[in-house]
Design a protein around this motif. Structure first.
Motif, PDB file in Angstrom:
ATOM      1  N   GLN A 629      36.001  36.370  45.567  1.00 33.06           N
ATOM      2  CA  GLN A 629      34.621  36.749  45.868  1.00 33.06           C
ATOM      3  C   GLN A 629      33.625  36.147  44.882  1.00 33.06           C
ATOM      4  O   GLN A 629      32.608  36.768  44.569  1.00 33.06           O
ATOM      5  N   LEU A 671      34.037  33.838  52.239  1.00 30.56           N
ATOM      6  CA  LEU A 671      34.030  35.125  51.554  1.00 30.56           C
ATOM      7  C   LEU A 671      34.632  36.216  52.439  1.00 30.56           C
ATOM      8  O   LEU A 671      34.521  36.185  53.665  1.00 30.56           O
ATOM      9  N   THR A 672      35.228  37.203  51.803  1.00 24.79           N
ATOM     10  CA  THR A 672      35.748  38.364  52.514  1.00 24.79           C
ATOM     11  C   THR A 672      34.592  39.182  53.062  1.00 24.79           C
ATOM     12  O   THR A 672      33.615  39.446  52.351  1.00 24.79           O
ATOM     13  N   PHE A 677      30.237  40.071  46.452  1.00 19.97           N
ATOM     14  CA  PHE A 677      30.591  38.755  45.927  1.00 19.97           C
ATOM     15  C   PHE A 677      29.639  38.399  44.803  1.00 19.97           C
ATOM     16  O   PHE A 677      28.667  39.109  44.524  1.00 19.97           O
TER      17      PHE A 677
END
Length: 735
Positions: A629, A671-672, A677
């Motif tokens: 992240q 990104l998750t 992040f």
């Protein structure tokens, strides 16, 4: 001999909001006290009736310092050139560098409203400064109020106490001084390392202490501890393991005062000024100074300061402690310091006025007068008497700043050096279980007034403030309402603030408590630090703190420097009422959910992140793809992100936005989702200033379709201005 009556006279002018300026009593009182020579009185009083210029200083050692300094200089030149066609209007504009302030980071500005209307460049500059002030990159602060922290000479590694800190402008200076690298250090960049040392900022009222935290939030200092104690009862610090008393290297004792040095800034004070104002605060000021000297280490330095002209609040307080301390205390000669700033020496003679009668010595008083007038209020004996000459020399080393000398407000400053233990140091200190009353008695025994100076909660003293000069406001405290009474310091500390407290515990302790008996980790760090690549090592967990009583999912986590962490551990059972440590680092998004990193601590946590992309991009200008992240962005890409979204809200952009560069879209899409992040960009390197080696670290949130940078509007504005180097472009794209 006691005498009655002084010459009358006065001038009156109308100030902002219809406040009448001037006071016959003020003229009578201060002419009799001869605070300025007779031939300077008209210049002094006349200047006091005028408005005070706006003064501000740029915060040193930040991403923005070099940019703001060059921008202000360019704007000043361009704005003044734009007024060349109207010489008369140009004469009304004052825009100068405060030459005596270090690195020329302070400015004196007076721009009348008609000029703002006729000069778009100056109007734009004015709006720019307002927004930068809200972002914490500059501080609006009266010029002479910048002097006490400068004379204190705070250095890296010092442990510093600011006894009456709110609203925090001087505390900010102390933090900035602490952040400068040690003399002779190979690392000249103060922003490239975590500062060493600690500033304990105290205020007697919880509301003001929280205001202090708010004002200092943008400094993001891991070296700050905020406490709330009545300054005259500020507790000693005892090592938890050895019981040894710990002392401060530097102490700022900027005490509550009547504030008539701020009459140019707060003309409403004219309506409340009266002849006995100084008497009501003298005792409290003396208590605070005595306490400060007791907390100071031998060889350490303390600044005593007020924004008052009154010798009862100034030289009389200093004279009293010099009398008691003897050779253990010395007033430091500051004649070679800040030489560009005009000043006058401290007074050695003055009188005490009560009910239209002047007293030159305490022996002239009698009866009920002695309930109001105390021996400590009087000047030293004439210099021809034994041992008196040295005292006069000491008092003349004090510094008095007057409005007519450098077009400032009024201020009194005295720098004291502790040569040996104070006589009152020999009385027992307050133990961890002692009460406020016990400590007050210990202090009073050393005062030479039978302890009377500390019993401020008695009926007699309550009555004294009714007719002997109540606190009429503390106008020097920048940011408060004009005329707001500042009586909090005059109250004894609440008993619950003196009990043994453990308001913060390290995250390491919490993780150990939550871990299961078979040694399996609790999983809390997986939600806090692991998404950002932060290792669960002991050093980092020792630097993170949570409030007590602990929770298995604390709402907020603070980051503090190693010195602050050590200090918190050593405090042990010392009766410290701590309301904040370091700077906020993580915040829980939802119950059971992840934690987002906060911008305040991101700068300090970045070097601990174990990501190859961060290490590679730190020395190169290419943009590397982050893992987990953390995403690396270029400066121009960051500028695009800051410009996205609605004005007044956090920057927000769709990951499908085709106006974004393809590489940036790809990094954001990696990104998750539904998780925090970190966006990292290199600082501006043009000019080779301090910002060149710094990284811009911004926390964000990645949703299902959009990403947001978690910034307030003012920080967003300041960063956009930094990247684009031009305020007009900033305004057109952000606003």
């Amino acid at each position: 001999m006691a005498s009655s009556g002084v010459p009358h006279g006065g001038a009156y002018e109308s100030g902002p909001g219809g406040n009448e300026r001037g006071s016959e009593d003020f003229v009578r009182y201060y002419q009799a006290q001869r605070i300025v020579p007779d031939d300077e009185w008209e210049a002094f009083y006349g200047r006091l009736l005028t408005d005070l210029n706006t003064t501000f200083r740029i915060v040193s050692g930040t991403l923005h310092t070099d940019f703001l300094r060059s921008f202000v200089e360019d704007c000043r030149r361009d704005a003044l050139e734009s007024l060349t066609s109207d010489p008369e209007l140009a004469k009304e504009v004052q825009f100068t560098t405060i030459e005596w302030y270090p690195d020329h980071l302070a400015y004196d500005v007076a721009i009348p409203r008609p000029v703002l209307r006729k000069s778009p460049a100056l109007k734009q500059f004015h709006e720019f400064l307002v927004k930068q002030s809200e972002a914490g990159t500059i501080f609006r602060q009266e010029a002479v109020s910048m002097v006490p922290p400068l004379l204190l000479d705070v250095r890296s590694g010092h442990t510093v106490l600011d006894m009456c800190a709110a609203p925090g402008s001087k505390t900010a200076q102390l933090i900035e001084a602490l952040s400068k690298p040690p003399e002779g250090s190979a690392d000249s960049n103060s922003s490239n390392r975590e500062p060493d040392g600690c500033v304990v900022a105290n205020d007697g009222e919880s509301r003001r202490a929280h205001m202090l935290i708010h004002h200092l939030r943008h400094l993001s200092s891991p070296n700050l501890i905020v406490t709330t104690h009545s300054a005259q009862f500020f507790p000693h610090l005892f090592d938890a393991s050895t019981g040894e008393r710990l002392f401060f290297d530097r102490i700022l004792c900027d005490v509550p005062c009547t504030g008539d040095g701020t009459l140019r800034k707060a003309p409403s004070l004219w309506n409340r000024w009266h002849l006995h104002m100084g008497l009501g605060l003298h005792k409290l000021q003396l208590q605070i100074l005595r306490r400060g000297l007791k907390l100071l280490k031998t060889g350490g330095r303390l600044v005593y300061s007020t924004c008052s002209f009154n010798p009862i609040e100034n030289e009389a307080v200093v004279n009293a402690v010099l009398d008691e301390a003897g050779e253990a205390l010395e007033v430091v000669d500051c004649s070679d310091e800040l030489t560009e700033l005009a000043r006058r020496p401290g007074l050695t003679t003055w009188q005490v006025l009560w009910k239209d009668t002047w007293y030159s010595t305490f022996d002239e008083t009698q009866g009920r007068v002695r309930r109001k007038v105390k021996p400590s209020m009087f000047p030293p004996p004439p210099p021809q008497e034994p041992h008196a000459s040295h005292r006069h020399t000491q008092l003349r080393r004090c510094l008095r700043f007057f409005p007519h000398l450098s077009n400032t407000g009024g201020f009194f400053v005295c720098l004291l050096e502790k040569r040996a233990a104070m006589p009152w140091d020999s009385f027992p200190d307050q133990a961890a279980t002692s009460s406020t009353t016990e400590d007050a008695v210990g202090e009073g025994q050393g005062e030479g007034e039978g302890g009377e100076g500390v019993t401020i909660d008695t009926e007699e003293n309550e009555n004294e403030n009714d007719d002997g000069g109540a606190v009429e406001g503390d106008e020097e405290r920048e940011g408060e309402r004009e005329g707001e009474a500042s009586t909090s310091e005059a109250q004894p500390a609440a008993k619950d603030s003196w009990r043994s407290q453990e308001d913060f515990m390290s995250l390491k302790q919490l993780v150990q408590q939550l871990s299961s008996a078979d040694g399996r980790p609790c999983g809390l760090w997986d939600r806090i630090g692991m998404p950002f690549g932060l290792p669960a090592d002991g050093d980092l967990l020792d630097a993170l703190f949570v409030r007590t009583p602990p929770s298995d999912a604390p709402k907020k986590v603070w980051y503090a420097s190693s010195r602050v962490g050590q200090l918190l551990q050593r405090i042990g059972k010392s009766p410290y009422k701590i309301i904040s440590v370091g700077c906020p680092a993580f915040e829980r998004v939802s119950t059971g959910g992840p934690y987002r990193m906060l911008q305040h601590a991101a700068r300090w946590l970045l070097p601990r992140i174990q990501h190859p992309s961060i290490a590679a991009a730190a020395a190169e200008d290419d943009v590397a793809k982050g893992t987990q992240q953390v995403v690396r962005v270029g400066r121009e890409e960051l500028g695009l992100l800051l410009a996205k979204g609605e004005a007044g809200k956090m920057p927000r952009v769709s990951m499908k936005d085709e106006s974004l560069p393809e590489g940036l879209r790809g990094r954001l899409e990696s990104l998750t989702r539904e998780a925090p992040f970190l966006a990292v960009a290199r600082g501006p390197d043009d000019g080779g200033g301090e910002a060149a080696a710094m990284s811009i670290v911004l926390p964000g949130w990645c949703g299902r379709q959009n990403v947001e940078l978690m910034l307030d509007d003012n920080t967003r504005y300041a960063l956009h201005a930094l990247i684009h180097k031009h305020t007009s472009k900033t305004q057109s794209q952000v606003e």
